[in-house]
Write a protein that holds these residues in place. Structure first.
Motif, PDB file in Angstrom:
ATOM      1  N   LEU A   1       0.820  -1.209   0.000  1.00 31.29           N
ATOM      2  CA  LEU A   1       0.000   0.000   0.000  1.00 31.29           C
ATOM      3  C   LEU A   1       0.852   1.256   0.000  1.00 31.29           C
ATOM      4  N   CYS A   2       2.101   1.121  -0.425  1.00 30.21           N
ATOM      5  CA  CYS A   2       2.969   2.294  -0.608  1.00 30.21           C
ATOM      6  C   CYS A   2       2.611   2.963  -1.931  1.00 30.21           C
ATOM      7  N   PRO A   3       2.397   4.279  -1.938  1.00 33.85           N
ATOM      8  CA  PRO A   3       2.028   4.947  -3.193  1.00 33.85           C
ATOM      9  C   PRO A   3       3.113   4.823  -4.260  1.00 33.85           C
ATOM     10  N   ILE A   4       4.365   4.747  -3.831  1.00 35.40           N
ATOM     11  CA  ILE A   4       5.466   4.598  -4.792  1.00 35.40           C
ATOM     12  C   ILE A   4       5.403   3.230  -5.448  1.00 35.40           C
TER      13      ILE A   4
ATOM     14  N   ALA B   1       2.491   2.959  -7.788  1.00 33.60           N
ATOM     15  CA  ALA B   1       2.771   3.625  -9.061  1.00 33.60           C
ATOM     16  C   ALA B   1       3.686   2.763  -9.923  1.00 33.60           C
TER      17      ALA B   1
ATOM     18  N   LYS C   1      -5.647  11.270 -15.313  1.00 27.66           N
ATOM     19  CA  LYS C   1      -4.689  10.455 -14.556  1.00 27.66           C
ATOM     20  C   LYS C   1      -3.311  10.447 -15.214  1.00 27.66           C
TER      21      LYS C   1
ATOM     22  N   VAL D   1       5.662  14.398 -12.265  1.00 30.83           N
ATOM     23  CA  VAL D   1       6.608  13.287 -12.109  1.00 30.83           C
ATOM     24  C   VAL D   1       7.620  13.306 -13.248  1.00 30.83           C
TER      25      VAL D   1
ATOM     26  N   GLU E   1      10.099  16.215 -13.144  1.00 33.01           N
ATOM     27  CA  GLU E   1      11.217  16.014 -12.212  1.00 33.01           C
ATOM     28  C   GLU E   1      12.219  15.001 -12.756  1.00 33.01           C
ATOM     29  N   LEU E   2      11.713  14.010 -13.458  1.00 32.89           N
ATOM     30  CA  LEU E   2      12.595  13.038 -14.115  1.00 32.89           C
ATOM     31  C   LEU E   2      13.490  13.724 -15.138  1.00 32.89           C
TER      32      LEU E   2
ATOM     33  N   PRO F   1      12.687  14.918  -5.226  1.00 31.85           N
ATOM     34  CA  PRO F   1      11.528  15.521  -5.910  1.00 31.85           C
ATOM     35  C   PRO F   1      10.791  14.533  -6.817  1.00 31.85           C
ATOM     36  N   VAL F   2      11.519  13.681  -7.503  1.00 29.99           N
ATOM     37  CA  VAL F   2      10.884  12.671  -8.357  1.00 29.99           C
ATOM     38  C   VAL F   2      10.006  11.758  -7.504  1.00 29.99           C
ATOM     39  N   ILE F   3      10.579  11.226  -6.436  1.00 27.25           N
ATOM     40  CA  ILE F   3       9.847  10.292  -5.582  1.00 27.25           C
ATOM     41  C   ILE F   3       8.679  10.999  -4.899  1.00 27.25           C
TER      42      ILE F   3
ATOM     43  N   GLU G   1       6.865  13.424  -6.092  1.00 35.03           N
ATOM     44  CA  GLU G   1       5.755  13.522  -7.054  1.00 35.03           C
ATOM     45  C   GLU G   1       5.108  12.164  -7.294  1.00 35.03           C
ATOM     46  N   LEU G   2       5.907  11.119  -7.267  1.00 34.91           N
ATOM     47  CA  LEU G   2       5.364   9.765  -7.385  1.00 34.91           C
ATOM     48  C   LEU G   2       4.416   9.471  -6.238  1.00 34.91           C
ATOM     49  N   ILE G   3       4.822   9.859  -5.034  1.00 34.80           N
ATOM     50  CA  ILE G   3       3.987   9.648  -3.846  1.00 34.80           C
ATOM     51  C   ILE G   3       2.661  10.374  -3.994  1.00 34.80           C
TER      52      ILE G   3
ATOM     53  N   TRP H   1       1.192  11.486  -6.743  1.00 35.93           N
ATOM     54  CA  TRP H   1       0.372  10.884  -7.807  1.00 35.93           C
ATOM     55  C   TRP H   1      -0.262   9.581  -7.331  1.00 35.93           C
ATOM     56  N   GLY H   2       0.544   8.733  -6.750  1.00 40.83           N
ATOM     57  CA  GLY H   2       0.056   7.439  -6.279  1.00 40.83           C
ATOM     58  C   GLY H   2      -1.075   7.585  -5.279  1.00 40.83           C
ATOM     59  N   ASN H   3      -0.893   8.493  -4.334  1.00 43.39           N
ATOM     60  CA  ASN H   3      -1.917   8.645  -3.308  1.00 43.39           C
ATOM     61  C   ASN H   3      -3.181   9.331  -3.836  1.00 43.39           C
TER      62      ASN H   3
ATOM     63  N   TYR I   1      -4.508   8.860  -6.841  1.00 42.34           N
ATOM     64  CA  TYR I   1      -5.321   7.903  -7.585  1.00 42.34           C
ATOM     65  C   TYR I   1      -5.534   6.583  -6.849  1.00 42.34           C
ATOM     66  N   TYR I   2      -4.762   6.366  -5.793  1.00 41.59           N
ATOM     67  CA  TYR I   2      -4.932   5.179  -4.941  1.00 41.59           C
ATOM     68  C   TYR I   2      -4.927   5.657  -3.499  1.00 41.59           C
TER      69      TYR I   2
ATOM     70  N   ASP J   1      -5.982   4.833  -0.630  1.00 40.62           N
ATOM     71  CA  ASP J   1      -5.724   4.045   0.572  1.00 40.62           C
ATOM     72  C   ASP J   1      -4.246   3.712   0.751  1.00 40.62           C
ATOM     73  N   THR J   2      -3.404   4.287  -0.092  1.00 41.61           N
ATOM     74  CA  THR J   2      -1.966   4.113   0.109  1.00 41.61           C
ATOM     75  C   THR J   2      -1.474   5.095   1.167  1.00 41.61           C
ATOM     76  N   TYR J   3      -0.346   4.767   1.758  1.00 42.49           N
ATOM     77  CA  TYR J   3       0.229   5.651   2.787  1.00 42.49           C
ATOM     78  C   TYR J   3       1.747   5.472   2.812  1.00 42.49           C
TER      79      TYR J   3
END
Lengths: 146, 146
Positions: free
Chosen positions: A9-12, A15, A86, A93, A96-97, B92-94, B96-98, B100-102, B104-105, B107-109
């Motif tokens: 359940l990690c957002p990273i 993704a 989405k 993202v 930043e990449l 910064p990349v990670i 933004e990933l966090i 984005w992930g959170n 659209y998903y 329940d992630t943490y």
DNA sequence: CAATAAACTTGCATTTTGCAAGTGATAATA
DNA sequence: TATTATCACTTGCAAAATGCAAGTTTATTG
């Protein structure tokens, strides 16, 4: 077929479950920053993606709600792939990449060139401009269907 | 052994050549946000990385200059992996990933939870705080060697 | 209506991944 | 000091993903 699993359940990791590979984000890049929408156009990118991989990744992107596949008529390209919100939300993202990549590999560059320059001088505005442009285009498309 | 190839001079594809897979960024996440540094600690992460994959990715991260491997003496953990500025610059990349992930998903943490909260309320400061903390730690390490 | 083109699919060899088990060096314990 | 435990891997092997070339299908143009 690549299978979809949620490792945690990690957002990273969530993704990365979707686009943690060498190809998926390049397709998103082509759609978002290069304005590509046809299968053939994706095939023409510098990195030379294999046709079966491209088909597989497009189907995953569609299944995960990052692109919508439009069927056209009377056109050379019979299908067009458009970004959803989405996918548009991935702009920060990817931005930043780009900045990271160019910082540590300075001979890299973007298409269009103004993208990298814009990110370097005014990151926020550049991101916002692309986001709004693509969102507006998407909304015009939606209006047409009403 | 995974081989390193540069598919193009695009900064995105160049970045993905290094960490465009399902595991590498999770190791960087563990190092940067969870303060992990030992092989065993990476093994304990929720996503259950295979030991051969971990060894392979650590060697790639080291080869690409994202981590330095320190040999310790009289300690339980005999090797420690530390982030270089090149890895710290991935924050910064990670981040933004966090986000984005959170988005659209939902329940992630994150670990720590305050990381996601911080990014949501004040992205810039949260990124800066982590960057400075890790940079300071790195500099203290460097000073010791002088 | 034949030829061309777009968007795939299929087959197959190579590479990467995942899982389990094993190894060697160091450290803690009896 | 001998034994046990732990750490950081390595190895072997089956399964999955990738890369490459060739083939297929449907639509479109001359």
């Amino acid at each position: 077929m690549k299978k979809f699993t949620n490792r945690s359940l990690c957002p990273i990791s969530t993704a990365l479950d979707i686009f943690g590979d060498k190809w998926t984000l390049l397709i998103v890049r082509d759609i978002i920053f290069e304005g590509k929408s046809a299968y053939k156009e994706f095939m023409q990118s510098e990195e030379k993606i294999a046709t079966n991989i491209l088909a597989n990744r497009l189907s995953i992107l569609e299944a995960q709600g990052l692109v919508i596949k439009e069927k056209t008529t009377g056109n050379r390209s019979r299908y067009l792939y458009h970004p959803t919100p989405k996918a548009i939300a991935l702009i920060p993202v990817i931005a930043e990449l780009i900045l990271w990549g160019n910082t540590y590999y300075p001979d890299t560059y973007t298409h269009p060139e103004s993208l990298l320059a814009g990110l370097k001088t005014d990151k926020m505005n550049t991101i916002q401009a692309y986001t709004e442009k693509l969102t507006a285009r998407l909304n015009r498309k939606k209006d047409k269907l009403d």
